[in-house]
Design a protein around this motif. Structure first.
Motif, short mmCIF file in Angstrom:
data_model
loop_
_atom_site.label_atom_id
_atom_site.label_comp_id
_atom_site.label_asym_id
_atom_site.label_seq_id
_atom_site.Cartn_x
_atom_site.Cartn_y
_atom_site.Cartn_z
N PRO A 124 32.61 -26.21 3.24
CA PRO A 124 33.76 -27.03 3.86
C PRO A 124 33.74 -26.66 5.35
CG PRO A 124 34.45 -25.13 2.45
CD PRO A 124 33.36 -25.38 2.10
N LYS A 125 32.91 -25.58 5.94
CA LYS A 125 32.93 -25.15 7.42
C LYS A 125 31.86 -25.93 7.89
CE LYS A 125 35.05 -20.44 6.79
NZ LYS A 125 34.90 -19.17 7.05
N CYS A 126 31.07 -26.56 7.20
CA CYS A 126 29.96 -27.41 7.94
C CYS A 126 30.24 -28.61 8.30
CB CYS A 126 28.64 -27.32 6.92
SG CYS A 126 27.13 -28.08 7.52
N GLY A 127 30.13 -28.90 9.64
CA GLY A 127 30.35 -30.44 10.01
C GLY A 127 29.14 -31.38 9.98
N LEU A 128 27.99 -30.80 10.10
CA LEU A 128 26.69 -31.53 9.94
C LEU A 128 25.62 -30.71 9.50
CD1 LEU A 128 25.02 -33.61 12.73
CD2 LEU A 128 23.88 -31.90 11.66
N CYS A 129 24.79 -31.46 8.39
CA CYS A 129 23.63 -30.62 8.06
C CYS A 129 22.47 -31.67 8.23
CB CYS A 129 23.80 -30.42 6.50
SG CYS A 129 23.94 -31.52 5.34
N TYR A 130 21.26 -31.07 8.40
CA TYR A 130 20.06 -31.75 8.67
C TYR A 130 18.83 -31.08 8.11
CZ TYR A 130 18.74 -28.11 12.37
OH TYR A 130 18.36 -27.17 12.92
N THR A 131 17.61 -31.69 7.87
CA THR A 131 16.43 -31.36 7.39
C THR A 131 15.54 -31.19 8.46
OG1 THR A 131 15.72 -33.25 6.55
CG2 THR A 131 17.36 -32.34 5.33
N ASN A 132 14.04 -30.97 7.86
CA ASN A 132 12.93 -30.85 8.68
C ASN A 132 12.57 -32.22 8.51
OD1 ASN A 132 10.79 -30.08 10.06
ND2 ASN A 132 10.85 -28.02 9.02
N ILE A 133 11.37 -32.67 9.43
CA ILE A 133 10.64 -34.01 9.24
C ILE A 133 9.36 -34.07 9.34
CG2 ILE A 133 12.71 -35.27 10.28
CD1 ILE A 133 11.24 -35.03 13.06
N PRO A 169 17.97 -36.30 14.35
CA PRO A 169 19.10 -36.83 13.88
C PRO A 169 18.78 -38.23 13.03
CG PRO A 169 18.33 -37.69 16.12
CD PRO A 169 17.61 -36.38 15.70
N LEU A 170 17.63 -38.51 12.51
CA LEU A 170 17.31 -39.29 11.50
C LEU A 170 17.56 -38.61 10.01
CD1 LEU A 170 13.42 -39.53 10.59
CD2 LEU A 170 14.54 -37.85 12.46
N THR A 171 17.82 -37.30 9.90
CA THR A 171 18.10 -36.52 8.85
C THR A 171 19.53 -36.02 8.84
OG1 THR A 171 17.80 -34.32 9.47
CG2 THR A 171 15.69 -35.58 8.99
N TRP A 172 20.33 -36.25 9.54
CA TRP A 172 21.69 -35.98 9.90
C TRP A 172 22.60 -36.47 8.57
CZ3 TRP A 172 23.71 -36.25 15.66
CH2 TRP A 172 22.89 -35.58 16.34
N MET A 173 23.53 -35.53 8.09
CA MET A 173 24.56 -36.16 7.39
C MET A 173 25.81 -35.25 8.07
SD MET A 173 25.75 -36.22 3.26
CE MET A 173 24.44 -37.73 2.83
N TYR A 174 26.84 -36.20 8.25
CA TYR A 174 28.18 -35.39 9.08
C TYR A 174 29.30 -35.89 8.33
CZ TYR A 174 27.02 -39.44 12.07
OH TYR A 174 26.57 -40.48 12.61
#
Length: 342
Positions: A124-133, A169-174
């Protein structure tokens, strides 16, 4: 103009925002990769086109007709630029979570949405997660696997601001409430750098160690300018974004001077080439305020400019172009020799 069906999903858990502009060669692969996601929830796809002049709009309209329950179109009536186009698109997002990407990129992990939704559900404290490409070329051929490493993954607002960071940014979820932070108050030339700074300043950003997408490097695009003038315009905008956020979040003077000095020194040479006398004087004045002697640096800039001009004249000469033409038939021999060495 917004085009959507009355049958579009009513309560999507995730909104996927796709920005398009003259991407007829790539947009189908991008949308197909989104539609192939394996999930146990509903999601919507918002495609925002910034007045494409090719067949991109028609392709997107076709997808909206075939998948009316998922696809919504935002067709800009005049060119807004990537930052404003992005702002308009995410304002339409209805999901609990939002993903965003360019229409020339594509996902390669079919569980990307499921994986990231579950992560945000449990953090719940995470506003955005992303991955490698992976980095690929225009044809989708891999140039660089697992592009992100420890050196280019910032962990804080300050690190991201100083490094002009790229966190795929193409991997973001926020979270949808992060959208309210989006700010185009500076002279921004892209949609992601400033937005990531806002989220860093107001929330946690977490990295998930999987490769979920291919980032396409294409000459002439925003991320790959094909002239000195375009490169300068792009990175001057990035520097203005840095300055804006130094002021907005009132960083300490030591850090502010570090950001400003680094930016002025990096851009000064290109300002001279592009004959931006206003920025040139601004940079020199700032450095002088810090008691930096710019005489040696300016002499290096002038010498470098003279060398590059001579190289340019050589490349434009008849003898140089004739030599390249005569050597072209032997290029196959170089490739054979390289293969034999391997």
């Amino acid at each position: 103009m917004v085009i959507e069906s009355p049958n579009i999903v009513k309560r999507p858990e995730v909104s996927v925002v796709v920005l398009t502009y003259n991407q007829e060669c790539y947009i189908s692969q991008c949308i197909d990769a989104i539609l192939s996601q394996r999930v146990d929830f509903d999601y919507e796809i918002i495609i925002s086109d910034d007045c494409s002049q090719d067949n991109t709009i028609q392709i997107c309209k076709n997808y909206q007709k075939i998948y009316p329950q998922k696809v919504k179109l935002l067709l800009q009536e005049q060119n807004r630029g990537v930052a404003r186009n992005f702002g308009d698109a995410i304002a339409l997002a209805r999901g609990t979570y939002v993903c965003s990407m360019g229409g020339d990129d594509f996902w390669i992990l079919e569980t990307k949405l499921q994986l990231q939704k579950e992560y945000l559900d449990t953090h719940p404290k995470c506003g955005l997660c992303y991955t490698n490409i992976n980095i690929c070329n225009a044809n989708g051929e891999i140039l660089h696997q697992r592009f992100l490493d420890a050196k280019n993954k910032p962990n804080s607002f300050e690190e991201h601001l100083l490094a002009k960071g790229f966190i795929a940014p193409l991997t973001w979820m926020y979270r949808r409430n992060m959208v309210d932070l989006y700010d185009i108050g500076g002279a921004f030339t892209d949609e992601s750098f400033g937005f990531a700074l806002e989220i860093f300043a107001n929330s946690e950003i977490d990295y998930i160690d999987v490769v979920s997408a291919n980032y396409r490097e294409i000459s002439g695009t925003l991320s790959r300018p094909n002239s000195v003038q375009k490169w300068y315009k792009q990175y001057l905008g990035v520097f203005r974004t840095q300055q804006y956020y130094c002021d907005k979040y009132k960083v300490n003077d030591t850090f502010r001077h570090k950001v400003f000095f680094k930016g002025y020194i990096e851009l000064l040479y290109y300002a001279i080439i592009c004959e931006d006398l206003t920025f040139k004087q601004e940079a020199i004045s700032y450095c002088n305020e810090l008691d930096c002697d710019m005489t040696f640096y300016m002499r290096i800039c002038e010498e470098k400019q003279q060398v590059e001009y001579k190289l340019y004249k050589i490349r434009q000469s008849y003898a140089y172009r004739l030599g390249k033409f005569l050597l072209k038939p032997f290029s196959w021999l170089r490739n054979v020799l390289k293969c034999n060495k391997k």
